[in-house]
Scaffold this motif. Structure first.
Motif, short mmCIF file in Angstrom:
data_model
loop_
_atom_site.label_atom_id
_atom_site.label_comp_id
_atom_site.label_asym_id
_atom_site.label_seq_id
_atom_site.Cartn_x
_atom_site.Cartn_y
_atom_site.Cartn_z
N HIS A 4 34.84 -6.45 -70.30
CA HIS A 4 34.52 -7.86 -70.39
C HIS A 4 33.03 -8.09 -70.12
O HIS A 4 32.41 -7.35 -69.34
CB HIS A 4 35.34 -8.66 -69.35
N LYS A 5 32.48 -9.10 -70.74
CA LYS A 5 31.08 -9.44 -70.51
C LYS A 5 30.89 -9.92 -69.07
O LYS A 5 31.66 -10.73 -68.57
CB LYS A 5 30.63 -10.53 -71.48
N GLU A 6 29.88 -9.39 -68.41
CA GLU A 6 29.62 -9.76 -67.03
C GLU A 6 28.98 -11.16 -66.95
O GLU A 6 28.16 -11.51 -67.81
CB GLU A 6 28.69 -8.75 -66.36
N PRO A 7 29.31 -11.94 -65.93
CA PRO A 7 28.67 -13.26 -65.75
C PRO A 7 27.22 -13.08 -65.33
O PRO A 7 26.81 -12.01 -64.87
CB PRO A 7 29.50 -13.90 -64.64
N PRO A 8 26.40 -14.12 -65.47
CA PRO A 8 24.99 -14.03 -65.07
C PRO A 8 24.86 -13.61 -63.61
O PRO A 8 25.66 -14.02 -62.76
CB PRO A 8 24.47 -15.46 -65.29
N PHE A 9 23.84 -12.81 -63.33
CA PHE A 9 23.62 -12.31 -61.97
C PHE A 9 22.16 -12.47 -61.60
O PHE A 9 21.27 -12.23 -62.42
CB PHE A 9 24.02 -10.83 -61.88
N SER A 10 21.93 -12.89 -60.35
CA SER A 10 20.55 -12.98 -59.86
C SER A 10 20.44 -12.17 -58.58
O SER A 10 21.33 -12.22 -57.73
CB SER A 10 20.16 -14.45 -59.60
N HIS A 11 19.36 -11.40 -58.46
CA HIS A 11 19.17 -10.57 -57.28
C HIS A 11 19.04 -11.43 -56.04
O HIS A 11 18.37 -12.47 -56.05
CB HIS A 11 17.94 -9.70 -57.45
N GLY A 12 19.70 -10.99 -54.97
CA GLY A 12 19.60 -11.71 -53.70
C GLY A 12 20.63 -12.80 -53.53
O GLY A 12 20.63 -13.48 -52.50
N GLN A 13 21.53 -12.98 -54.51
CA GLN A 13 22.53 -14.04 -54.34
C GLN A 13 23.52 -13.65 -53.24
O GLN A 13 23.86 -12.48 -53.07
CB GLN A 13 23.27 -14.30 -55.66
N ALA A 14 23.93 -14.62 -52.46
CA ALA A 14 24.79 -14.38 -51.31
C ALA A 14 26.18 -13.93 -51.74
O ALA A 14 26.69 -14.34 -52.79
CB ALA A 14 24.90 -15.65 -50.47
N ALA A 15 26.79 -13.06 -50.93
CA ALA A 15 28.16 -12.62 -51.19
C ALA A 15 29.10 -13.80 -51.01
O ALA A 15 28.92 -14.63 -50.11
CB ALA A 15 28.53 -11.50 -50.23
N ARG A 16 30.11 -13.90 -51.86
CA ARG A 16 31.07 -14.99 -51.78
C ARG A 16 32.48 -14.40 -51.76
O ARG A 16 32.78 -13.43 -52.45
CB ARG A 16 30.91 -15.95 -52.96
N THR A 17 33.34 -15.01 -50.95
CA THR A 17 34.68 -14.48 -50.72
C THR A 17 35.74 -15.42 -51.26
O THR A 17 35.64 -16.64 -51.11
CB THR A 17 34.92 -14.26 -49.21
N ALA A 18 36.77 -14.83 -51.87
CA ALA A 18 37.90 -15.61 -52.38
C ALA A 18 39.21 -15.04 -51.86
O ALA A 18 39.33 -13.84 -51.61
CB ALA A 18 37.91 -15.59 -53.91
N VAL A 125 42.91 -15.71 -63.20
CA VAL A 125 42.35 -16.20 -61.94
C VAL A 125 41.18 -15.32 -61.49
O VAL A 125 40.14 -15.82 -61.05
CB VAL A 125 43.44 -16.28 -60.85
N LEU A 126 41.34 -14.01 -61.60
CA LEU A 126 40.25 -13.10 -61.21
C LEU A 126 39.03 -13.27 -62.12
O LEU A 126 37.89 -13.20 -61.65
CB LEU A 126 40.74 -11.66 -61.23
N ASP A 127 39.26 -13.52 -63.40
CA ASP A 127 38.14 -13.80 -64.31
C ASP A 127 37.39 -15.05 -63.88
O ASP A 127 36.15 -15.09 -63.86
CB ASP A 127 38.64 -14.00 -65.74
N GLU A 128 38.13 -16.08 -63.51
CA GLU A 128 37.53 -17.34 -63.07
C GLU A 128 36.71 -17.13 -61.80
O GLU A 128 35.58 -17.62 -61.69
CB GLU A 128 38.63 -18.38 -62.82
N LEU A 129 37.27 -16.40 -60.86
CA LEU A 129 36.57 -16.17 -59.59
C LEU A 129 35.30 -15.34 -59.81
O LEU A 129 34.26 -15.60 -59.21
CB LEU A 129 37.50 -15.48 -58.60
N LYS A 130 35.39 -14.36 -60.67
CA LYS A 130 34.23 -13.52 -60.95
C LYS A 130 33.13 -14.35 -61.62
O LYS A 130 31.95 -14.20 -61.29
CB LYS A 130 34.64 -12.34 -61.84
N ALA A 131 33.51 -15.25 -62.52
CA ALA A 131 32.54 -16.12 -63.18
C ALA A 131 31.86 -17.06 -62.19
O ALA A 131 30.72 -17.48 -62.40
CB ALA A 131 33.23 -16.92 -64.28
N GLN A 132 32.58 -17.36 -61.09
CA GLN A 132 32.03 -18.24 -60.06
C GLN A 132 31.17 -17.48 -59.04
O GLN A 132 30.67 -18.08 -58.10
CB GLN A 132 33.16 -18.97 -59.33
N GLY A 133 31.04 -16.18 -59.25
CA GLY A 133 30.18 -15.40 -58.38
C GLY A 133 30.86 -14.79 -57.17
O GLY A 133 30.18 -14.36 -56.23
#
Length: 363
Positions: A4-18, A125-133
């Motif tokens: 699957h295509k990876e969502p946009p990523f920026s260096h230094g973005q904070a880890a997020r938990t679901a 659901v996992l796709d949605e969460l991954k897209a949300q970072g």
């Protein structure tokens, strides 16, 4: 294999938990076509039915999916609510309340629910969460007692999703909580509250979902964990061994399943002179077809027809505050080491300070 295509990523973005609360699943509506789609996915899972695939495919598509959907749809219709399937409604409410309870304790997490079969699916659901970072995911199956037919199948659903993902989130998986003190306490209070308002009957029947006897012989711990839950609940309620019974429901096919079976046990009780029973389903955290139709309707009728006079079904944990607190404690314990509070997360603190400085500069 294409990923699957990876969502946009920026260096230094904070880890997020679901947190993902995973339940079994349900048809989208109480109709034969919807039930057929659901059963094809559910009964097509090799974890659920371990018959060799070519043979089972012929049985499933040649017989079962031609006959069973219409009958099952009629049963679903008897318990369907204006909001939809009871199992989906209660699981949604549990996820919403869990999010609120964790937020009150200072955790900055996202909470979603997913279904192993049907919608919303685990991959969606996992796709949605991954897209949300989301970079960390705690998976919480809604099954207190571990079984390869249920708990392990949730893991399979996640693993199959992972085969198509290039950058996987860090993951944790809760695989059992059959003897968790908070869970047992929540069950006990549910029963006690019922007794307070409706009185206590002669016998308490604890009905768990059945699985084939063969799974126990092959090493599945489900049978033992159900009995431990039953024993701990009885002890919490102060019940002597002759005042409660552990049974298993929802048999499918002609093979031997875990015994004693729920409905035959209730019929035998009625014939032996037991006049009143309470029935609780500790293995189901949300009311569903198996509790509301199979137990509260069919089993009730069978017991009363056999000579019983009073049958009381005790609701599942659903959205009871004691259960949501226990679920929150369970999740919080498994979040340890993951910085989900701002004070614990250096990256989040840095980002917060930078936002504050930026806003100060604008002023």
């Amino acid at each position: 294999m294409a990923f699957h295509k990876e969502p946009p990523f920026s260096h230094g973005q904070a880890a997020r938990t679901a947190i993902v609360l995973c339940n079994l699943g349900t048809p989208d509506e109480p109709t034969a076509p919807a039930v057929r789609r659901y059963l094809a996915e559910f009964l097509g899972d090799h974890r659920v039915v371990e018959i060799p695939k070519p043979i089972w495919w012929l049985i499933l598509h040649g017989i079962i999916l031609r006959v069973r959907p219409k009958k099952s749809a009629a049963k679903y219709a008897t318990v369907w609510t204006p909001e939809g399937s009871p199992l989906k409604v209660w699981t949604d409410k549990q996820a919403t309340l869990l999010r609120g309870y964790l937020g009150e304790r200072g955790h900055q997490v996202t909470v979603r629910y997913a279904m192993r079969y049907g919608n919303p699916s685990i991959p969606a659901v996992l796709d949605e969460l991954k897209a949300q970072g989301m970079t960390r995911v705690l998976l919480v199956p809604a099954y207190p007692q571990y079984s390869g037919t249920t708990t392990a199948s949730v893991f399979d659903g996640v693993a199959l999703w992972g085969l198509k993902v290039r950058q996987l989130p860090e993951m944790r998986f809760i695989n059992r909580y059959h003897d968790d003190p908070g869970y047992i306490e929540a069950l006990a209070k549910k029963v006690q509250q019922h007794w307070l308002h409706h009185g206590q009957n002669e016998q308490l029947v604890m009905s768990f979902h059945g699985v084939p006897q063969r799974t126990l012989e092959l090493g599945d711990p489900y049978h033992c964990e159900c009995h431990k839950t039953g024993r701990l609940l009885a002890e919490k309620l102060g019940l002597a061994k002759d005042r409660y019974t552990v049974t298993f429901q929802s048999r499918f096919g002609k093979a031997k399943w875990l015994e004693p079976y729920t409905e035959p046990t209730l019929i035998a009780m009625g014939k032996k002179g037991v006049k009143s029973v309470d029935v609780v389903c500790p293995g189901f955290t949300s009311d569903c077809l198996e509790t509301l139709e199979e137990i509260s309707m069919e089993a009730r009728e069978a017991f009363l027809h056999a000579g019983g006079q009073q049958f009381s079904y005790i609701d599942c944990l659903n959205d009871s505050p004691d259960w949501i607190r226990a679920l929150t404690d369970l999740v919080e314990n498994h979040l340890q080491g993951w910085p989900t509070k701002q004070a614990d997360d250096p990256m989040a603190l840095k980002a917060s300070r930078e936002r504050a400085l930026a806003m100060g500069a604008k002023d």
